[in-house]
Structures are given as structure tokens and as C-alpha cells.
Design a protein around this motif. Structure first.
Motif, PDB file in Angstrom:
ATOM      1  N   CYS A  69      85.587   7.474  10.688  1.00  0.00           N
ATOM      2  CA  CYS A  69      85.791   7.757  12.114  1.00  0.00           C
ATOM      3  C   CYS A  69      85.032   6.745  12.985  1.00  0.00           C
ATOM      4  O   CYS A  69      85.538   6.297  14.019  1.00  0.00           O
ATOM      5  N   LYS A  72      86.638   3.056  12.385  1.00  0.00           N
ATOM      6  CA  LYS A  72      87.906   2.871  13.090  1.00  0.00           C
ATOM      7  C   LYS A  72      87.847   3.305  14.552  1.00  0.00           C
ATOM      8  O   LYS A  72      88.857   3.244  15.252  1.00  0.00           O
ATOM      9  N   ASN A  73      86.680   3.755  14.971  1.00  0.00           N
ATOM     10  CA  ASN A  73      86.500   4.196  16.362  1.00  0.00           C
ATOM     11  C   ASN A  73      87.549   5.241  16.742  1.00  0.00           C
ATOM     12  O   ASN A  73      88.265   5.124  17.746  1.00  0.00           O
ATOM     13  N   VAL A  74      87.661   6.268  15.888  1.00  0.00           N
ATOM     14  CA  VAL A  74      88.687   7.297  16.082  1.00  0.00           C
ATOM     15  C   VAL A  74      88.280   8.247  17.204  1.00  0.00           C
ATOM     16  O   VAL A  74      87.160   8.763  17.228  1.00  0.00           O
ATOM     17  N   THR A  75      89.230   8.493  18.128  1.00  0.00           N
ATOM     18  CA  THR A  75      89.078   9.512  19.169  1.00  0.00           C
ATOM     19  C   THR A  75      90.239  10.482  19.028  1.00  0.00           C
ATOM     20  O   THR A  75      91.403  10.088  19.160  1.00  0.00           O
ATOM     21  N   CYS A  76      89.951  11.722  18.749  1.00  0.00           N
ATOM     22  CA  CYS A  76      91.013  12.710  18.530  1.00  0.00           C
ATOM     23  C   CYS A  76      91.683  13.056  19.861  1.00  0.00           C
ATOM     24  O   CYS A  76      91.015  13.502  20.798  1.00  0.00           O
ATOM     25  N   CYS A  88      87.308  14.773  13.712  1.00  0.00           N
ATOM     26  CA  CYS A  88      87.648  13.655  12.836  1.00  0.00           C
ATOM     27  C   CYS A  88      86.960  13.822  11.487  1.00  0.00           C
ATOM     28  O   CYS A  88      85.749  14.063  11.404  1.00  0.00           O
ATOM     29  N   LYS A  90      85.319  12.359   8.373  1.00  0.00           N
ATOM     30  CA  LYS A  90      84.635  11.088   8.103  1.00  0.00           C
ATOM     31  C   LYS A  90      85.199  10.358   6.892  1.00  0.00           C
ATOM     32  O   LYS A  90      85.114   9.136   6.801  1.00  0.00           O
ATOM     33  N   ASN A  92      88.537  10.325   5.696  1.00  0.00           N
ATOM     34  CA  ASN A  92      89.836   9.654   5.853  1.00  0.00           C
ATOM     35  C   ASN A  92      90.130   9.233   7.291  1.00  0.00           C
ATOM     36  O   ASN A  92      91.145   8.595   7.549  1.00  0.00           O
ATOM     37  N   GLY A  93      89.286   9.613   8.224  1.00  0.00           N
ATOM     38  CA  GLY A  93      89.490   9.198   9.610  1.00  0.00           C
ATOM     39  C   GLY A  93      90.609   9.938  10.319  1.00  0.00           C
ATOM     40  O   GLY A  93      91.033   9.513  11.397  1.00  0.00           O
ATOM     41  N   LYS A  94      91.086  11.045   9.742  1.00  0.00           N
ATOM     42  CA  LYS A  94      92.167  11.822  10.363  1.00  0.00           C
ATOM     43  C   LYS A  94      91.584  12.962  11.192  1.00  0.00           C
ATOM     44  O   LYS A  94      90.511  13.477  10.888  1.00  0.00           O
ATOM     45  N   CYS A  95      92.375  13.339  12.256  1.00  0.00           N
ATOM     46  CA  CYS A  95      91.951  14.419  13.140  1.00  0.00           C
ATOM     47  C   CYS A  95      92.569  15.739  12.686  1.00  0.00           C
ATOM     48  O   CYS A  95      93.739  15.793  12.295  1.00  0.00           O
TER      49      CYS A  95
END
Length: 295
Positions: A69, A72-76, A88, A90, A92-95
Motif C-alpha cells: 500500500c 504503490k501509494n494506494v488510496t482506497c 488497504c 499491505k 497485495n495492495g488491494k482495498c
């Protein structure tokens, strides 16, 4: 990098089974007591203090698992009023989201719906099609009036919110009206929801339509033109042509026609279509000169 005191350990990840390498200056220096000439050195750092390994309890740094997260700088994103804030993962980076219970009140953020509730994680509202499509339910027809219903808002309208259709009812037959749009001149009357313009009845000022004979019913009169419209008797209706030498008189397309033979007889001429044979009785003529073939 930033200079630090102490030992820093690392391993070349590009090499399979690469050895741990520790560099830096130890706090203690010189010979280690109780040993035979062994000096303090970073190479003697125990494994549990090497920061390039998981689960170390000491050392300059602590090894952390990769947080996808953060990498990849993930924002849900927001998924609607019937789902929780996204979390998110940590690994797989999925929300991931948690749906609210069905039936809970929500908002779908549209102006043309009402009574919004959650259903399978989605906010569902009842659509007001009149509002959505800005339906105009006015009319220029003077013989129609709005049929009003009470809406969910407590307002009276002639637009059906469920279908977006306009609702009208006819004014009473005979109501005075104007047949011209935008005109105030009253020249007609309402009939079955339409303004019928007044026209003079031309049949009222003319003589009665003449009797056309035994094969006609009473003629109709066109009120707009005053012309008489013939009405035939049904074909086959009995009549009399006032001739003594005809039999079985009957109406055919407004004419009374009789047969010259009371009991017609026929002669057999063999097998086949009779039109192929010579007429037995020859050609005869009607009184009006038209030839008649008798077989």
C-alpha cells in the motif's frame, strides 16, 4: 548516507546465499577480555542484532515486511454510502470494504431519488422520473384539465413520478372552447377531450334526400357539404323490377335484377371446363343491348 555510530549489517540480495556483511565501529574497542587476542569488531555481531533479518531484537535498524500500500501509494476510493471506508491490504495492495446491513438508510447523492436504503452494499432509491427529466405537464388543449395526485413530498401534481407520464382528464362535453391555439375566440365546444369547432348543418337547410329505389335504404346526408350519400340494400335482398318476364328478382349493388328463366336448365357437353364448349342456347341480349351468354 547519514553517518551513524555502531554496526550496520546487510546482504547482497542479488547473490544466492550471500553472506551477511557488517561494517562500522563498535562501542567497545580493543581486546576482548577472556579471549586470546580477539578484538571487538562488527563482524562479531550476533544474528539477532543483524537488522537485515526478520525478527531482530536489537541493532541499528529493524527489518520490516514490504507494505504494498505504501510502495504503490494506494488510496482506497469512496464506494458509496452503504460501504465502510476502504482498508488497504499491505500484502497485495488491494482495498477491502464492509457492506452495511440491508434496509439501513443512506443517500445515493442524486436529487431525483427518495427513500434511499442499502441493498447488497448499494444505496438504492426510488426514482422520481418527473424530476429527473424535468417533465412539463402543461397543455394548450382547452378541453383537458390536470388530474392531480398527491406525491411523496406532499405536493399535488399531474405528473406520475413513477413513469414520468402526464395525467389529464377531459372537461365535460359541451364546455365552450376555442379551436385555435392561443385564441380567445370561442368557436366550439368540448367533446371527448377535444375542442370541436361549430359548423353549420347543411342538411338542415336542404330538402329530404330522394328515394333511389327498392334496392336502396334511406340516404344519409353529409352535414358539412349537404350532399346525399346513397346506402345500398344488402346484395340478395328481394325486390321487384316491375317486369312480368323475369323471375327471382333481387338486389345487386343497388340494382334490382331478375332472371329470364324461371327454372334454368343445363345440357351436359362432356368432361372439362364448360367455358370451353359452345353455348347451347346461344347469345341473347338484355333489353339494354348487353349480350348474355347462356350455357
Amino acid at each position: 548516507g547519514i553517518p551513524t555510530d555502531g554496526c550496520d549489517c546487510y546482504r547482497d540480495r542479488k547473490m544466492s546465499h550471500a553472506p551477511d556483511i557488517c561494517e562500522g565501529e563498535t562501542v567497545n574497542t580493543g581486546l576482548i577480555a577472556g579471549t586470546r587476542g580477539l578484538e571487538h569488531s562488527c563482524s562479531l555481531m550476533p544474528r539477532m542484532c543483524m537488522s537485515n533479518h526478520i525478527g531482530t531484537s536489537c541493532g541499528l535498524y529493524t527489518y520490516c515486511d514490504v507494505d504494498v500500500c505504501v510502495v504503490k501509494n494506494v488510496t482506497c476510493p469512496f464506494r458509496g454510502d452503504c460501504r465502510s471506508d476502504g482498508v488497504c491490504n499491505k500484502v497485495n495492495g488491494k482495498c477491502y470494504y464492509v457492506a452495511r446491513s440491508d434496509g439501513e438508510l443512506c443517500t445515493d447523492f442524486t436529487d431525483w431519488t427518495h427513500d434511499d436504503v442499502c441493498e447488497s452494499g448499494e444505496c438504492i432509491g426510488i426514482e422520481d422520473k418527473c424530476m429527473r427529466h424535468s417533465t412539463d405537464c402543461s397543455t394548450l388543449n382547452p378541453c383537458l384539465e390536470p388530474r392531480l395526485l398527491m406525491t411523496y413530498q406532499g405536493l399535488e401534481t399531474n405528473c406520475d413520478t413513477g413513469s414520468g407520464s402526464c395525467m389529464f382528464q377531459p372537461r365535460p362535453d359541451g364546455t365552450a372552447c376555442s379551436s385555435q391555439i392561443g385564441s380567445d375566440v370561442v368557436d366550439g365546444a368540448c367533446k371527448q377531450g377535444a375542442c370541436r369547432r361549430h359548423f353549420p348543418d347543411r342538411c338542415a337547410s336542404r330538402p329530404e334526400c330522394p328515394d333511389l329505389g327498392p334496392c336502396y335504404n334511406k340516404s344519409m346526408c353529409n352535414s358539412f357539404t349537404g350532399e346525399c350519400i346513397p346506402v345500398y340494400m344488402p346484395d340478395g335482398h328481394p325486390c321487384t323490377d316491375r317486369r312480368s318476364n323475369t323471375y327471382g328478382d333481387k338486389c345487386i349493388q343497388g340494382r334490382c335484377l331478375g332472371d329470364k328463366f324461371k327454372e334454368p336448365t343445363f345440357q351436359t357437353k362432356g368432361v372439362g371446363d364448360c367455358i370451353q364448349h359452345i353455348p347451347v342456347l346461344g347469345n341473347q341480349e338484355e333489353e339494354d343491348g348487353a349480350p348474355v351468354a347462356r350455357y
